[in-house]
Design an enzyme around this catalytic site. Structure first.
Site, PDB file in Angstrom:
ATOM      1  N   GLU A  56       0.811  -1.206   0.000  1.00  0.00           N
ATOM      2  CA  GLU A  56       0.000   0.000   0.000  1.00  0.00           C
ATOM      3  C   GLU A  56       0.853   1.267   0.000  1.00  0.00           C
ATOM      4  OE1 GLU A  56      -3.066  -2.115   3.153  1.00  0.00           O
ATOM      5  OE2 GLU A  56      -1.850  -0.399   3.757  1.00  0.00           O
ATOM      6  N   CYS A  86       2.796   8.241   1.790  1.00  0.00           N
ATOM      7  CA  CYS A  86       3.306   7.278   2.768  1.00  0.00           C
ATOM      8  C   CYS A  86       3.587   5.984   2.000  1.00  0.00           C
ATOM      9  CB  CYS A  86       2.235   7.071   3.839  1.00  0.00           C
ATOM     10  SG  CYS A  86       2.641   5.778   5.001  1.00  0.00           S
ATOM     11  N   CYS A 126       5.466  -7.522   7.284  1.00  0.00           N
ATOM     12  CA  CYS A 126       6.500  -7.087   8.229  1.00  0.00           C
ATOM     13  C   CYS A 126       6.762  -8.223   9.203  1.00  0.00           C
ATOM     14  CB  CYS A 126       6.038  -5.846   8.987  1.00  0.00           C
ATOM     15  SG  CYS A 126       7.306  -5.163  10.085  1.00  0.00           S
ATOM     16  N   CYS A 143       4.511  -6.349  15.730  1.00  0.00           N
ATOM     17  CA  CYS A 143       3.853  -5.476  16.715  1.00  0.00           C
ATOM     18  C   CYS A 143       2.386  -5.910  16.820  1.00  0.00           C
ATOM     19  CB  CYS A 143       3.941  -4.016  16.283  1.00  0.00           C
ATOM     20  SG  CYS A 143       5.635  -3.452  16.055  1.00  0.00           S
ATOM     21  N   CYS A 190      -0.685  -3.949  15.188  1.00  0.00           N
ATOM     22  CA  CYS A 190      -0.538  -3.550  13.790  1.00  0.00           C
ATOM     23  C   CYS A 190      -1.042  -4.642  12.849  1.00  0.00           C
ATOM     24  CB  CYS A 190       0.932  -3.230  13.517  1.00  0.00           C
ATOM     25  SG  CYS A 190       1.319  -3.059  11.778  1.00  0.00           S
ATOM     26  N   CYS A 238      -2.086   1.699   8.444  1.00  0.00           N
ATOM     27  CA  CYS A 238      -1.113   0.757   7.893  1.00  0.00           C
ATOM     28  C   CYS A 238      -1.604  -0.691   7.813  1.00  0.00           C
ATOM     29  CB  CYS A 238       0.113   0.842   8.783  1.00  0.00           C
ATOM     30  SG  CYS A 238       1.334  -0.387   8.536  1.00  0.00           S
TER      31      CYS A 238
END
Ligand code: SF4
Length: 348
Positions: A91, A104, A111, A115, A118, A329
């Site tokens: 994205e 952004c 990832c 976390c 997230c 995100c």
């Protein structure tokens, strides 16, 4: 496919030599890639036709591809979805704001930092983007020419894919590239080494560190990375660099109701960042499935901000943008992946 986007003049020179071109063709190619922003090799019209054909026959391409989906928010924010790596889309979010237009960008497909709050982290890691994939997000959106700022705050941890991120920053800031000031670029990081040190040493971009709580055990429960790269250590590293002049430092602090939003947290946070010229950005949490945290109220966020300011720490509440298009995100790619999975299940 060998992508030309992301190459520096030396690498382009080697390609030019292999294609039978004179050395100055490297500069011409850089100009076609980064100034004139051509989409295909045939667009490089001052290269001989024979050389362009040689490039195509030998697997070279610019490395450009259009977004596969765009969601436009009522507030003007546009979320673009690009084909990423290993089937995971990535994205980029375009955020217009008065005379600024920020993009952004993502640095990884997924990832691996994990976390808990997230959506990207929960989806795991599918692969690294290369510099061309990162630059493509900037070059291939319709608003490309109007962009004033780039933030590396999309999917992925930039220091976990540092070579591609450094190369993208080099292209953005070099005279032969976009020739942007590094002041127009911010890279957000959790502080993973050695990439974090390389980012600090080799660039002059602004730095945003994801902190989210001043307490180590609490951060560990939210962010597994705290174990290997504690926030305290990250802050000690930051103290060796100059953030009092051109380069800016900020800390990202997502606010969770009853978890990290009381006065004790504000005071501990103030003590932790004391001595560093910095700003704290307070971020409204958007609930995600599978994480029990709830967003702090507006009143709590304002009180927390005021307490930090009273303690001498500059703090602001970051405006939420694009909530109606899942601009946080990882949310759009996550929703699309869920939809794909649902469709596959229905077909089988
Ligand atoms: Fe990765 Fe950033 Fe999400 Fe953490 S918050 S999992 S570092 S994308």
């Amino acid at each position: 496919m060998v992508k030309l986007a992301g190459m520096n003049p030396e690498e382009l020179g080697a390609v030019a030599a292999a294609a039978g071109l004179r050395p100055f063709a490297a500069r011409q190619m850089a100009s076609w890639l980064y100034t004139k922003r051509v989409k295909d090799i045939d667009g490089m019209t001052d290269l001989p036709k024979k050389a362009r054909q040689w490039l195509k026959d030998n697997g070279y391409a610019i490395g450009r591809h259009e977004p596969i989906m765009a969601s436009r928010s009522a507030d003007g924010t546009v979320k673009y979805l690009f084909e990423g790596v290993a089937g995971r889309d990535i994205e980029a979010v375009y955020i217009p704001d008065h005379d600024r237009a920020t993009l952004c960008v993502s640095s990884q497909a997924g990832c691996r930092m994990g976390c808990r709050f997230c959506m990207t982290g929960r989806g795991g890691w599918q692969g690294n983007l290369d510099a061309a994939d990162i630059l493509n997000q900037i070059l291939s959106i319709p608003e490309s020419e109007t962009l004033t700022n780039i933030v590396f705050m999309g999917m992925g941890e930039p220091t976990d894919n540092i070579d591609a991120v450094l190369r993208a920053v080099e292209v953005l800031t070099a005279k032969w590239g976009f020739a942007w000031s590094p002041k127009r670029i911010t890279v957000s990081s959790i502080g993973k080494q050695p990439g974090f040190g390389m980012l600090l040493d080799r660039t002059q971009v602004h730095i945003a560190v994801s902190l989210h709580t001043p307490y180590s055990t609490e951060r560990l429960s939210l962010m597994p990375v705290e174990k290997a790269f504690p926030a305290r250590q990250v802050i000690e590293t930051l103290k060796k660099y100059d953030f009092a002049h051109q380069r800016r430092l900020s800390f990202e602090y997502t606010m969770f109701d009853g978890l990290n939003d009381d006065d004790a947290h504000a005071d501990a946070l103030s003590r932790l960042v004391r001595g560093l010229p910095c700003r704290v950005n307070l971020i409204r949490f958007h609930r995600i499935p599978g994480f029990e945290g709830k967003p702090s109220s507006q009143e709590r966020m304002e009180h927390f901000r005021d307490r930090l300011n009273d303690n001498g720490v500059t703090a602001t509440i970051r405006a939420s943008r694009g909530e109606d298009i899942m601009a946080a995100c990882g949310m759009l790619a996550g929703a699309k992946a869920q939809q794909n999975m649902k469709e596959e299940n229905e077909q089988s």
